[in-house]
Design a protein around this motif. Structure first.
Motif, PDB file in Angstrom:
ATOM      1  N   UNK A  60       0.840  -1.196   0.000  1.00 43.66           N
ATOM      2  CA  UNK A  60       0.000   0.000   0.000  1.00 43.66           C
ATOM      3  C   UNK A  60       0.879   1.251   0.000  1.00 43.66           C
ATOM      4  N   UNK A  61       1.909   1.258   0.824  1.00 43.98           N
ATOM      5  CA  UNK A  61       2.809   2.412   0.884  1.00 43.98           C
ATOM      6  C   UNK A  61       3.538   2.608  -0.440  1.00 43.98           C
ATOM      7  N   UNK A  62       3.966   1.514  -1.051  1.00 46.21           N
ATOM      8  CA  UNK A  62       4.652   1.607  -2.339  1.00 46.21           C
ATOM      9  C   UNK A  62       3.700   2.138  -3.419  1.00 46.21           C
ATOM     10  N   UNK A  63       2.465   1.681  -3.390  1.00 45.23           N
ATOM     11  CA  UNK A  63       1.472   2.152  -4.348  1.00 45.23           C
ATOM     12  C   UNK A  63       1.150   3.623  -4.138  1.00 45.23           C
ATOM     13  N   UNK A  64       1.073   4.048  -2.878  1.00 40.50           N
ATOM     14  CA  UNK A  64       0.805   5.456  -2.569  1.00 40.50           C
ATOM     15  C   UNK A  64       1.942   6.347  -3.008  1.00 40.50           C
ATOM     16  N   UNK A  65       3.158   5.801  -3.095  1.00 41.92           N
ATOM     17  CA  UNK A  65       4.330   6.593  -3.473  1.00 41.92           C
ATOM     18  C   UNK A  65       4.451   6.765  -4.987  1.00 41.92           C
ATOM     19  N   UNK A  66       3.688   5.968  -5.758  1.00 42.85           N
ATOM     20  CA  UNK A  66       3.749   6.092  -7.221  1.00 42.85           C
ATOM     21  C   UNK A  66       3.058   7.382  -7.668  1.00 42.85           C
ATOM     22  N   UNK A  67       3.549   7.973  -8.741  1.00 38.10           N
ATOM     23  CA  UNK A  67       2.852   9.137  -9.302  1.00 38.10           C
ATOM     24  C   UNK A  67       1.431   8.732  -9.711  1.00 38.10           C
ATOM     25  N   UNK A  68       0.520   9.671  -9.646  1.00 39.40           N
ATOM     26  CA  UNK A  68      -0.916   9.390  -9.919  1.00 39.40           C
ATOM     27  C   UNK A  68      -1.119   8.749 -11.278  1.00 39.40           C
ATOM     28  N   UNK A  69      -0.378   9.134 -12.280  1.00 44.13           N
ATOM     29  CA  UNK A  69      -0.560   8.581 -13.624  1.00 44.13           C
ATOM     30  C   UNK A  69      -0.210   7.106 -13.683  1.00 44.13           C
TER      31      UNK A  69
END
Length: 159
Positions: free
Chosen positions: A147-156
């Motif tokens: 979840x943290x890794x996914x939240x750190x990805x740019x929105x696009x």
């Protein structure tokens, strides 16, 4: 391989087996080695040690592989530790100290007492934790990390 890494590899392997027990009746060491990121031969050695302590079962021949011999709730880390440790965690030097030395004369019994207490504390802690506990905590940690890794990805990139 040190006793500590043996324990870690063995716990990892048993936890993997607990998670995928319904998917694979008997899991191969090659399949488990991919998760552990080690050589299957190393895992087979550890699995052999654990088989002697009735933590896992092996099937040879067709459909060869390994499975848990008990439920994950019945296997404690103390069981695993005792199965894979090569010798006691603490040991005195193999050469006896100088008995005429003020320290050499009495250090052996003192260290044996300290080591026995430390081993007892370790055993008690390991006995409190099961493979089922490790599986539950690992899945929770994995969810949090992903979840943290996914939240750190740019929105696009999240789509």
């Amino acid at each position: 391989m040190s006793a500590n890494s043996r324990l870690s590899l063995a716990v990892h392997t048993l936890t993997w087996m607990a998670k995928f027990k319904d998917e694979y009746e008997y899991a191969t060491s090659e399949r488990m080695a991919r998760s552990v990121n080690t050589n299957p031969v190393i895992l087979r050695g550890l699995l052999g040690m654990m088989e002697k302590q009735h933590l896992v079962c092996v099937q040879r021949g067709s459909n060869a592989g390994w499975k848990l011999a008990r439920t994950p709730e019945e296997i404690t880390l103390l069981d695993v530790y005792r199965a894979v440790k090569p010798h006691s965690l603490f040991a005195l030097h193999h050469t006896p100290p100088n008995e005429r030395c003020l320290i050499g004369c009495g250090i052996g019994p003192v260290l044996e007492g300290v080591y026995a207490n430390a081993q007892s504390a370790l055993d008690q802690e390991l006995a409190r934790t099961t493979i089922a506990d490790i599986l539950c905590d690992t899945l929770t940690a994995t969810t949090t990390i992903r979840r943290q890794a996914n939240d750190a990805l740019p929105a696009a990139k999240q789509t």
